[in-house]
Design a protein around this motif. Structure first.
Motif, PDB file in Angstrom:
ATOM      1  N   UNK A 105       0.811  -1.212   0.000  1.00 51.09           N
ATOM      2  CA  UNK A 105       0.000   0.000   0.000  1.00 51.09           C
ATOM      3  C   UNK A 105       0.845   1.263   0.000  1.00 51.09           C
ATOM      4  N   UNK A 106       2.030   1.193   0.586  1.00 48.54           N
ATOM      5  CA  UNK A 106       2.892   2.375   0.679  1.00 48.54           C
ATOM      6  C   UNK A 106       3.617   2.686  -0.614  1.00 48.54           C
ATOM      7  N   UNK A 107       3.596   1.762  -1.572  1.00 47.68           N
ATOM      8  CA  UNK A 107       4.331   1.977  -2.811  1.00 47.68           C
ATOM      9  C   UNK A 107       3.635   3.055  -3.648  1.00 47.68           C
ATOM     10  N   UNK A 108       4.351   4.085  -4.107  1.00 47.05           N
ATOM     11  CA  UNK A 108       3.731   5.134  -4.941  1.00 47.05           C
ATOM     12  C   UNK A 108       3.078   4.528  -6.188  1.00 47.05           C
ATOM     13  N   UNK A 109       1.898   5.004  -6.503  1.00 47.50           N
ATOM     14  CA  UNK A 109       1.169   4.522  -7.673  1.00 47.50           C
ATOM     15  C   UNK A 109       0.163   3.441  -7.360  1.00 47.50           C
ATOM     16  N   UNK A 110       0.195   2.891  -6.141  1.00 45.42           N
ATOM     17  CA  UNK A 110      -0.753   1.854  -5.752  1.00 45.42           C
ATOM     18  C   UNK A 110      -2.040   2.504  -5.254  1.00 45.42           C
ATOM     19  N   UNK A 111      -3.173   2.076  -5.800  1.00 42.78           N
ATOM     20  CA  UNK A 111      -4.465   2.664  -5.434  1.00 42.78           C
ATOM     21  C   UNK A 111      -5.272   1.766  -4.500  1.00 42.78           C
ATOM     22  N   UNK A 112      -5.021   0.471  -4.505  1.00 43.84           N
ATOM     23  CA  UNK A 112      -5.788  -0.430  -3.637  1.00 43.84           C
ATOM     24  C   UNK A 112      -5.067  -1.760  -3.519  1.00 43.84           C
ATOM     25  N   UNK A 113      -5.207  -2.376  -2.342  1.00 38.54           N
ATOM     26  CA  UNK A 113      -4.773  -3.749  -2.109  1.00 38.54           C
ATOM     27  C   UNK A 113      -5.909  -4.441  -1.368  1.00 38.54           C
ATOM     28  N   UNK A 114      -6.414  -5.535  -1.915  1.00 41.99           N
ATOM     29  CA  UNK A 114      -7.555  -6.225  -1.335  1.00 41.99           C
ATOM     30  C   UNK A 114      -7.181  -7.645  -0.937  1.00 41.99           C
ATOM     31  N   UNK A 115      -7.714  -8.088   0.212  1.00 42.07           N
ATOM     32  CA  UNK A 115      -7.620  -9.472   0.644  1.00 42.07           C
ATOM     33  C   UNK A 115      -9.031  -9.995   0.894  1.00 42.07           C
ATOM     34  N   UNK A 143      -4.113  -6.314  -6.237  1.00 44.30           N
ATOM     35  CA  UNK A 143      -3.524  -4.981  -6.257  1.00 44.30           C
ATOM     36  C   UNK A 143      -4.035  -4.213  -7.466  1.00 44.30           C
ATOM     37  N   UNK A 144      -4.263  -2.906  -7.279  1.00 45.76           N
ATOM     38  CA  UNK A 144      -4.532  -1.995  -8.399  1.00 45.76           C
ATOM     39  C   UNK A 144      -3.516  -0.866  -8.350  1.00 45.76           C
ATOM     40  N   UNK A 145      -2.866  -0.607  -9.483  1.00 48.94           N
ATOM     41  CA  UNK A 145      -1.850   0.448  -9.547  1.00 48.94           C
ATOM     42  C   UNK A 145      -1.928   1.128 -10.897  1.00 48.94           C
ATOM     43  N   UNK A 146      -1.191   2.257 -11.022  1.00 47.19           N
ATOM     44  CA  UNK A 146      -1.293   3.063 -12.235  1.00 47.19           C
ATOM     45  C   UNK A 146      -0.403   2.564 -13.366  1.00 47.19           C
ATOM     46  N   UNK A 147       0.358   1.503 -13.124  1.00 50.92           N
ATOM     47  CA  UNK A 147       1.214   0.921 -14.164  1.00 50.92           C
ATOM     48  C   UNK A 147       1.325  -0.572 -13.886  1.00 50.92           C
ATOM     49  N   UNK A 148       1.350  -1.401 -14.933  1.00 51.56           N
ATOM     50  CA  UNK A 148       1.406  -2.846 -14.683  1.00 51.56           C
ATOM     51  C   UNK A 148       2.634  -3.282 -13.906  1.00 51.56           C
ATOM     52  N   UNK A 149       3.774  -2.641 -14.145  1.00 54.76           N
ATOM     53  CA  UNK A 149       4.984  -3.026 -13.414  1.00 54.76           C
ATOM     54  C   UNK A 149       4.878  -2.619 -11.951  1.00 54.76           C
ATOM     55  N   UNK A 150       4.264  -1.467 -11.689  1.00 48.63           N
ATOM     56  CA  UNK A 150       4.044  -1.058 -10.305  1.00 48.63           C
ATOM     57  C   UNK A 150       3.135  -2.060  -9.596  1.00 48.63           C
ATOM     58  N   UNK A 151       2.100  -2.502 -10.283  1.00 50.12           N
ATOM     59  CA  UNK A 151       1.203  -3.492  -9.691  1.00 50.12           C
ATOM     60  C   UNK A 151       1.933  -4.787  -9.384  1.00 50.12           C
TER      61      UNK A 151
END
Length: 793
Positions: free
Chosen positions: A71-81, A117-125
């Motif tokens: 969650x702390x990684x820049x560009x990450x918008x959501x992490x779900x379990x 995970x949802x992020x603004x770039x596939x590599x970030x995800x």
């Protein structure tokens, strides 16, 4: 050009591109040129990328799960379990809702989804998913029947409550179906020859070339619109909506471009995951599996162990068949119960046998989940019973083809389930035809220009110039059911609209059928042209704004959705003719007294007299109808005896395989796989031949190369890539001559018969029979590997 009749009226011209013609696919050119838009090509300006974290172990308790670094990684918008799911409905499944959306408490197979995970770039995800910390406590794994059914066996699913749990001998047995007819034990005592065999069938992957992908877009009303590559939009919707906490009308689905399916898209992959992320973030979310992940993201063909006993009289008549078929269903149910029903009910093959005793079952294990794949249980059984037929023929000193023909079923024969085959069953004729086809030339690798190593075992590896190469020929025939069975409410829906556009009568056909390469988009237009007599037909994109079309599987779509389109078109035609009677009936008595048709854009009598132009009849009006259509009903098989009219229709195919084997190196080259198949009616002959050749190639794959290898100790997949999981290429594909027989089934629209699955059955055992003929080896396992042929296994 119109023809003049004695009455002074004109005769109509049949509409081009109708039923029975080889029309080209509208998406064909786009696909071969690389311009077709697949689901993985979809794009939205402000979309995020979804990524799954999957379990690295096959069976373990989840001790802890920490998503804070991700969650702390820049560009990450959501992490779900699992704990973040919006409703109390957190499991799904085709029949048994035993599959968690995300793992909860434990994982049950290698590659099970754990977090999202949802992020603004596939590599970030991907990097964020790697930062999720999961502590596992590994548990003993269940990998086969002995470990699954031992008295102290670990239970894959504790506290089962599904409707199969009450009739199975152990909680790790998912489903059991016996087939009992006559007295097989007594018949065995009367047999002059009794032959037994034990067979192993490997786990095959559907290996579609377009990996799982989809795009979920949140909508203003709080719903979501999912663009997805799937085989069954409405089944996906039924499973998704409760998990998302939305009414079905707020989960809108549109079929995106599908790059093959073969059963692997019947189950959900990322459908729920993409929608969860889109609803959580308020942004469109795209998910695309890479090839490695795709091997974990869908079910596979069930591996099987099969034990068979066949008996026969000295003059070659089968006396009895006894069999036990054990299918490995993996960690979750998927379509395993239906696969068991198919394997059991078709376990004798297309032969007349009065005394039968079969037990088929599927296990819960910690191996990868298995479910639907082309042939659906009948493939595994065909591999075993056809090997047995060769063994019995050899024991009797009979030609294997003539032995099969002697015992072949025909129309009026009764299956081991008690069901009478009430449509053509030309098994003997198909065998005769395929055997009569010209044989490929001997030593075809030799020419005046030298040796063409591409035609030899080993191919371009240049391992031989013909030394130690032996030719073998083998035959096989199979029976496959068409359509959903065992009392399933199998129907389809079609909406058809006929109107005038730009001065021409045109039709619009709207169904939810998933076009996965089978050619339905072509056939549906052909049916509309034939029934409505118009040239211009538009196929509306498949979505959930029209009623269900069922799954594109079980060779059913041309039969059931084609039947729905035909039915809807007939009703539209009646509405149009009634409109014409009101407008023009007074001008010619034929309006009231003749059988009227729509042909070439005109209203004509059954004698071809043109009464009016269709444009004039319609005027500014449009005629539109939506209707469901069902085939004749089926019933569940009795859980004690297996008796019952469980199937709708049967298809039959026979193969002759010609192989050449380098007996020193254990290399196999399949030279030819000739096929004869009854298709009832070839609605599109070009497409029919393509389906037969495609099914044949998949059968070739499981015969000599395709297998997902699962570690028997850890239950981990060893080869999740096309580097190590091999599929046939153009260099492996033999010549596939096809002899198409058309014997109409009076119960089916146009007399048609489902085509796509039957050739997958008989091609595999035909190849193995040919390799046995070349080597003299027993070869009771598929795929056959070099070490099996050289004695180093």
């Amino acid at each position: 050009m119109p023809r003049t009749t004695p009455a002074g009226l004109t005769q109509g011209t049949p509409t081009k591109g109708g039923v029975g013609e080889s029309t080209l696919r509208p998406d064909g050119t786009l696909k071969v040129t690389g311009e077709f838009a697949y689901s993985s090509d979809m794009w939205h300006e402000d979309m995020l990328w979804g990524q799954l974290l999957r379990s690295p172990v096959a069976h373990a308790d989840i001790v802890s799960l920490d998503v804070s670094e991700a969650l702390a990684l820049p560009g990450v918008h959501a992490v779900l379990t699992y704990d973040d799911l919006p409703t109390d409905v957190r499991h799904y499944g085709l029949e048994v809702q035993d599959t968690p959306v995300l793992a909860h408490g434990k994982v049950r197979h290698h590659g099970e989804p754990v977090a999202l995970v949802a992020a603004d770039h596939p590599e970030t995800a991907r990097r964020a998913a790697a930062k999720i910390r999961v502590e596992y406590r590994e548990l003993p794994v269940v990998t086969d029947e002995s470990s699954a059914t031992a008295p102290d066996a670990v239970l894959v699913h504790e506290n089962r409550t599904d409707h199969h749990a009450g009739h199975v001998p152990h909680p790790n047995v998912l489903h059991r179906q016996p087939i009992v007819r006559g007295d097989a034990a007594e018949a065995a005592r009367r047999a002059d020859v009794v032959v037994t065999g034990e067979y192993v069938f490997g786990m095959q992957d559907q290996a579609f070339l377009g990996p799982e992908s989809g795009l979920a877009v949140p909508e203003e009303d709080g719903g979501v619109h999912l663009y997805i590559a799937t085989q069954w939009l409405h089944s996906d919707l039924r499973q998704m909506a409760p998990v998302l906490g939305l009414p079905p009308e707020k989960v809108r689905m549109t079929l995106a471009g599908v790059g093959g399916a073969f059963g692997g898209r019947e189950d959900l992959s990322m459908q729920i995951h993409a929608c969860l992320l889109a609803l959580r973030t308020g942004k469109p979310v795209k998910m695309v599996y890479n090839r490695f992940e795709s091997f974990f993201g869908h079910v596979h063909r069930h591996p099987a162990r099969l034990t068979y006993e066949h008996g026969a009289t000295r003059d070659g008549k089968l006396t009895h068949v006894r069999a036990r078929i054990v299918l490995d269903g993996g960690a979750y149910a998927s379509a395993s119960p239906a696969v068991v029903g198919n394997a059991a009910s078709l376990g004798v093959g297309p032969y007349v046998v009065d005394d039968v005793e079969i037990e088929a079952l599927a296990l819960y294990t910690n191996n990868p989940p298995c479910g639907a794949m082309r042939g659906f249980g009948a493939v595994q059984a065909c591999f075993a019973y056809e090997a047995q037929m060769d063994k019995v023929a050899a024991e009797l000193g009979m030609d294997p083809v003539e032995f099969r023909r002697l015992n072949a079923m025909e129309q009026g024969s009764r299956l081991p389930t008690g069901q009478v085959v009430d449509s053509p069953a030309p098994v003997a004729e198909l065998l005769r035809r395929v055997k009569a086809l010209p044989m490929p030339p001997e030593r075809q690798w030799e020419s005046s220009e030298g040796v063409d190593v591409r035609q030899l075992p080993g191919g371009l590896s240049n391992t031989t110039h013909g030394e130690g190469v032996v030719r073998g020929v083998g035959y096989a025939v199979g029976i496959k059911n068409v359509g959903f069975s065992e009392g399933f409410d199998d129907y389809s829906t079609a909406r058809v609209r006929l109107e005038v556009v730009g001065g021409e009568a045109v039709a619009l056909v709207h169904t939810a059928m998933a076009e996965v390469g089978q050619g339905g988009v072509t056939v549906h237009a052909q049916i509309a042209r034939t029934e409505l007599g118009v040239s211009q037909v538009t196929i509306h994109p498949a979505d959930t704004r029209v009623g269900s079309a069922g799954s594109t599987s079980a060779s059913r779509q041309t039969y059931v959705t084609g039947g729905a389109i035909k039915h809807a078109c007939e009703l539209v035609r009646e509405r149009v003719l009634e409109l014409g009677r009101r407008r023009f009936g007074s001008y010619h008595p034929a309006w009231a007294h003749a059988e009227l048709l729509l042909e070439g854009g005109k209203v004509v009598t059954d004698g071809g007299e043109v009464l009016a132009d269709l444009v004039d009849v319609l005027g500014d009006e449009a005629v539109e109808l939506e209707r469901e259509w069902r085939h004749r009903p089926t019933v569940p098989f009795d859980l004690r005896t297996g008796q019952g009219d469980g199937h709708v229709q049967y298809s039959f195919a026979a193969h002759r395989a010609v192989v050449e084997v380098d007996t020193e190196l254990g290399l196999v080259k399949v030279i030819e796989l000739a096929c004869a198949q009854d298709v009832g009616k070839a609605l599109n002959p070009l497409s029919v031949v393509g389906q037969i050749q495609g099914g044949t190639a998949q059968g070739l794959g499981i015969a000599v190369m395709e297998e997902i290898v699962v570690d028997p100790v850890t239950a981990k997949v060893r080869n999740p890539s096309f580097t190590d999981y091999l599929i046939p290429t153009i260099l492996d594909t033999p010549t596939i001559p096809v002899d198409v027989l058309e014997l109409a089934d009076e119960h089916a629209p146009y007399g048609l018969r489902g085509v796509g699955e039957a050739p997958t059955l008989s091609s595999t055992p035909a190849v193995l029979a040919a390799v046995r003929a070349a080597t003299g080896l027993e070869l009771n396992r598929t795929p056959v590997r070099p070490e099996h042929l050289t004695g180093t296994a």
